[in-house]
Design a protein around this motif. Sequence first.
Motif, PDB file in Angstrom:
ATOM      1  N   ILE A 122     -43.375  21.155 -61.478  1.00  0.00           N
ATOM      2  CA  ILE A 122     -42.402  20.390 -60.706  1.00  0.00           C
ATOM      3  C   ILE A 122     -43.111  19.262 -59.968  1.00  0.00           C
ATOM      4  O   ILE A 122     -44.267  19.402 -59.545  1.00  0.00           O
ATOM      5  CB  ILE A 122     -41.612  21.258 -59.705  1.00  0.00           C
ATOM      6  N   LEU A 123     -42.412  18.166 -59.833  1.00  0.00           N
ATOM      7  CA  LEU A 123     -42.830  17.046 -58.997  1.00  0.00           C
ATOM      8  C   LEU A 123     -42.021  17.111 -57.707  1.00  0.00           C
ATOM      9  O   LEU A 123     -40.788  17.174 -57.748  1.00  0.00           O
ATOM     10  CB  LEU A 123     -42.568  15.725 -59.713  1.00  0.00           C
ATOM     11  N   VAL A 124     -42.705  17.120 -56.567  1.00  0.00           N
ATOM     12  CA  VAL A 124     -42.050  17.163 -55.261  1.00  0.00           C
ATOM     13  C   VAL A 124     -42.445  15.904 -54.493  1.00  0.00           C
ATOM     14  O   VAL A 124     -43.634  15.649 -54.283  1.00  0.00           O
ATOM     15  CB  VAL A 124     -42.485  18.409 -54.453  1.00  0.00           C
ATOM     16  N   VAL A 125     -41.451  15.125 -54.093  1.00  0.00           N
ATOM     17  CA  VAL A 125     -41.707  13.898 -53.337  1.00  0.00           C
ATOM     18  C   VAL A 125     -40.993  14.005 -51.984  1.00  0.00           C
ATOM     19  O   VAL A 125     -39.792  14.259 -51.939  1.00  0.00           O
ATOM     20  CB  VAL A 125     -41.219  12.646 -54.090  1.00  0.00           C
ATOM     21  N   GLN A 129     -37.397  10.222 -43.362  1.00  0.00           N
ATOM     22  CA  GLN A 129     -36.154   9.619 -42.887  1.00  0.00           C
ATOM     23  C   GLN A 129     -36.362   8.685 -41.692  1.00  0.00           C
ATOM     24  O   GLN A 129     -35.799   7.586 -41.661  1.00  0.00           O
ATOM     25  CB  GLN A 129     -35.142  10.705 -42.567  1.00  0.00           C
ATOM     26  N   PRO A 130     -37.158   9.039 -40.686  1.00  0.00           N
ATOM     27  CA  PRO A 130     -37.405   8.074 -39.612  1.00  0.00           C
ATOM     28  C   PRO A 130     -38.064   6.792 -40.106  1.00  0.00           C
ATOM     29  O   PRO A 130     -37.940   5.739 -39.469  1.00  0.00           O
ATOM     30  CB  PRO A 130     -38.329   8.841 -38.653  1.00  0.00           C
ATOM     31  N   GLN A 131     -38.775   6.864 -41.237  1.00  0.00           N
ATOM     32  CA  GLN A 131     -39.434   5.685 -41.804  1.00  0.00           C
ATOM     33  C   GLN A 131     -38.514   4.910 -42.741  1.00  0.00           C
ATOM     34  O   GLN A 131     -38.959   4.000 -43.436  1.00  0.00           O
ATOM     35  CB  GLN A 131     -40.706   6.104 -42.562  1.00  0.00           C
ATOM     36  N   GLY A 132     -37.245   5.268 -42.790  1.00  0.00           N
ATOM     37  CA  GLY A 132     -36.302   4.530 -43.622  1.00  0.00           C
ATOM     38  C   GLY A 132     -36.060   5.131 -44.983  1.00  0.00           C
ATOM     39  O   GLY A 132     -35.339   4.555 -45.796  1.00  0.00           O
ATOM     40  N   GLY A 133     -36.670   6.284 -45.272  1.00  0.00           N
ATOM     41  CA  GLY A 133     -36.471   6.928 -46.564  1.00  0.00           C
ATOM     42  C   GLY A 133     -37.554   6.644 -47.579  1.00  0.00           C
ATOM     43  O   GLY A 133     -37.413   6.949 -48.761  1.00  0.00           O
ATOM     44  N   LEU A 134     -38.679   6.080 -47.152  1.00  0.00           N
ATOM     45  CA  LEU A 134     -39.764   5.808 -48.097  1.00  0.00           C
ATOM     46  C   LEU A 134     -40.528   7.085 -48.429  1.00  0.00           C
ATOM     47  O   LEU A 134     -40.449   8.084 -47.713  1.00  0.00           O
ATOM     48  CB  LEU A 134     -40.705   4.741 -47.551  1.00  0.00           C
ATOM     49  N   ALA A 135     -41.257   7.052 -49.535  1.00  0.00           N
ATOM     50  CA  ALA A 135     -42.050   8.211 -49.950  1.00  0.00           C
ATOM     51  C   ALA A 135     -43.261   8.356 -49.026  1.00  0.00           C
ATOM     52  O   ALA A 135     -44.032   7.407 -48.865  1.00  0.00           O
ATOM     53  CB  ALA A 135     -42.508   8.043 -51.388  1.00  0.00           C
ATOM     54  N   VAL A 136     -43.413   9.533 -48.431  1.00  0.00           N
ATOM     55  CA  VAL A 136     -44.528   9.762 -47.517  1.00  0.00           C
ATOM     56  C   VAL A 136     -45.517  10.790 -48.058  1.00  0.00           C
ATOM     57  O   VAL A 136     -46.636  10.899 -47.555  1.00  0.00           O
ATOM     58  CB  VAL A 136     -44.021  10.207 -46.125  1.00  0.00           C
ATOM     59  N   ASP A 137     -45.129  11.538 -49.085  1.00  0.00           N
ATOM     60  CA  ASP A 137     -46.049  12.515 -49.673  1.00  0.00           C
ATOM     61  C   ASP A 137     -45.507  12.916 -51.035  1.00  0.00           C
ATOM     62  O   ASP A 137     -44.307  12.765 -51.315  1.00  0.00           O
ATOM     63  CB  ASP A 137     -46.190  13.741 -48.772  1.00  0.00           C
ATOM     64  N   ALA A 138     -46.374  13.417 -51.877  1.00  0.00           N
ATOM     65  CA  ALA A 138     -45.961  13.890 -53.195  1.00  0.00           C
ATOM     66  C   ALA A 138     -46.976  14.890 -53.698  1.00  0.00           C
ATOM     67  O   ALA A 138     -48.168  14.806 -53.370  1.00  0.00           O
ATOM     68  CB  ALA A 138     -45.827  12.729 -54.186  1.00  0.00           C
ATOM     69  N   LEU A 139     -46.508  15.831 -54.484  1.00  0.00           N
ATOM     70  CA  LEU A 139     -47.410  16.805 -55.086  1.00  0.00           C
ATOM     71  C   LEU A 139     -46.799  17.323 -56.374  1.00  0.00           C
ATOM     72  O   LEU A 139     -45.596  17.199 -56.615  1.00  0.00           O
ATOM     73  CB  LEU A 139     -47.712  17.956 -54.124  1.00  0.00           C
ATOM     74  N   ALA A 179     -49.115  10.233 -46.383  1.00  0.00           N
ATOM     75  CA  ALA A 179     -50.188  11.204 -46.585  1.00  0.00           C
ATOM     76  C   ALA A 179     -51.327  10.580 -47.389  1.00  0.00           C
ATOM     77  O   ALA A 179     -51.095   9.768 -48.291  1.00  0.00           O
ATOM     78  CB  ALA A 179     -49.653  12.437 -47.296  1.00  0.00           C
ATOM     79  N   ASP A 180     -52.542  10.976 -47.053  1.00  0.00           N
ATOM     80  CA  ASP A 180     -53.711  10.454 -47.764  1.00  0.00           C
ATOM     81  C   ASP A 180     -53.670  10.790 -49.250  1.00  0.00           C
ATOM     82  O   ASP A 180     -54.263  10.078 -50.071  1.00  0.00           O
ATOM     83  CB  ASP A 180     -54.992  11.024 -47.154  1.00  0.00           C
ATOM     84  N   THR A 181     -52.976  11.880 -49.590  1.00  0.00           N
ATOM     85  CA  THR A 181     -52.933  12.329 -50.980  1.00  0.00           C
ATOM     86  C   THR A 181     -51.892  11.595 -51.819  1.00  0.00           C
ATOM     87  O   THR A 181     -51.901  11.708 -53.047  1.00  0.00           O
ATOM     88  CB  THR A 181     -52.638  13.837 -51.024  1.00  0.00           C
ATOM     89  N   LEU A 182     -50.995  10.839 -51.170  1.00  0.00           N
ATOM     90  CA  LEU A 182     -49.896  10.214 -51.909  1.00  0.00           C
ATOM     91  C   LEU A 182     -50.374   9.234 -52.982  1.00  0.00           C
ATOM     92  O   LEU A 182     -49.891   9.298 -54.119  1.00  0.00           O
ATOM     93  CB  LEU A 182     -48.939   9.517 -50.940  1.00  0.00           C
ATOM     94  N   PRO A 183     -51.308   8.311 -52.691  1.00  0.00           N
ATOM     95  CA  PRO A 183     -51.693   7.342 -53.735  1.00  0.00           C
ATOM     96  C   PRO A 183     -52.198   7.993 -55.008  1.00  0.00           C
ATOM     97  O   PRO A 183     -51.965   7.470 -56.104  1.00  0.00           O
ATOM     98  CB  PRO A 183     -52.797   6.527 -53.044  1.00  0.00           C
ATOM     99  N   GLY A 184     -52.878   9.142 -54.885  1.00  0.00           N
ATOM    100  CA  GLY A 184     -53.427   9.798 -56.054  1.00  0.00           C
ATOM    101  C   GLY A 184     -52.397  10.513 -56.902  1.00  0.00           C
ATOM    102  O   GLY A 184     -52.685  10.891 -58.047  1.00  0.00           O
ATOM    103  N   VAL A 185     -51.195  10.719 -56.401  1.00  0.00           N
ATOM    104  CA  VAL A 185     -50.131  11.363 -57.170  1.00  0.00           C
ATOM    105  C   VAL A 185     -49.100  10.349 -57.641  1.00  0.00           C
ATOM    106  O   VAL A 185     -48.422  10.542 -58.646  1.00  0.00           O
ATOM    107  CB  VAL A 185     -49.443  12.468 -56.326  1.00  0.00           C
ATOM    108  N   ARG A 186     -49.012   9.258 -56.916  1.00  0.00           N
ATOM    109  CA  ARG A 186     -47.943   8.293 -57.175  1.00  0.00           C
ATOM    110  C   ARG A 186     -47.862   7.806 -58.620  1.00  0.00           C
ATOM    111  O   ARG A 186     -46.760   7.727 -59.184  1.00  0.00           O
ATOM    112  CB  ARG A 186     -48.076   7.102 -56.224  1.00  0.00           C
ATOM    113  N   PRO A 187     -48.966   7.443 -59.290  1.00  0.00           N
ATOM    114  CA  PRO A 187     -48.821   6.973 -60.680  1.00  0.00           C
ATOM    115  C   PRO A 187     -48.153   8.001 -61.583  1.00  0.00           C
ATOM    116  O   PRO A 187     -47.294   7.650 -62.404  1.00  0.00           O
ATOM    117  CB  PRO A 187     -50.262   6.696 -61.096  1.00  0.00           C
TER     118      PRO A 187
END
Length: 314
Positions: A122-125, A129-139, A179-187
């Motif tokens: 599964i992909l969890v993103v 919400q306080p940031q406007g709904g942007l992606a803040v973490d993913a795994l 999250a620091d880990t977000l860029p490495g999962v984003r692609p």
Amino acid sequence: MSTPAFDTVIAQARDLLRWRSPLRTELWAARLTAELEESGQAEPFLGRLRDDGGQEARLTLAALAAVGGADAADAARTLPGWVHRMGRVTCEGGWYGKADPYGEQVLAVLSFRYENGKEPHILVVGLGQPQGGLAVDALVEETTFLDELGLRPAEPGVVAGRVLDAFELGEQIMGAAVADTLPGVRPLATARALAVPGLVRGAPDDTVDRFEEVPDLPGAREAFDKLAEFLGDRPLWWSPARVSQFLTSWLPREAILSEAAIAAVPEVVRAWTRYCGDQPAVLRQIDEDAPRLPALMADESLAGLGKRLARRRP
């Protein structure tokens, strides 16, 4: 990329050839893509891989292509069969809902497996919400992780569209805390979302539309319409701070309400709170702020420009 760094990538690719795992290889490629983007060395690195021509270099090119980080149509031609399964996944479901009691972060989840039925994941993103709904973490996790989340099923195409919308929004906001880990999962996350059939971009959240518990009170519908306007496209976010903002700031500044609607507001927000999980801290905040509402609504100095202009219209 320096020679030692390049040699490290080749050594990692050699290990991955032994692992024979499309998912493990794609996750590695996603992290590598993020590193290359940050360093600005993507083109020289890709050129060096093409010049190398070895099996490990060709695997790296194929893996980068699978997550959108390279154009390498011919790289996998003579590689083992499992390499060709990278990126060739079937989406089996979508889920969407709150990550925490107040919905300050919501989760968009998609499940996949490869065309041979193996390595379900599964992909969890997380969408802030306080940031406007942007992606803040993913795994990326095993499918059993979904059991712990308690989310409602949702159309996969809509969920995938929200993932892409959230990433796009993040590109438009400079310096957003993620999250620091977000860029490495984003692609990989982007590639997975783009692979979902029936992709829907900009889909509205239907949480407000599914609410059927507006109190049977004079002015309640009018009050709820203003609440829906305040909630906007982030209706799952309902915390003590947000309810206080609605009652003590937004309504006095933005809303023109009848006396009946003002009187109905406390019961309307209590009904909405029950619908959103009946959090005691939110109910306490309503009890604290609601008695002040009539005086705040009557205070002309709190009205915003739009409200003042609306009152002047004949």
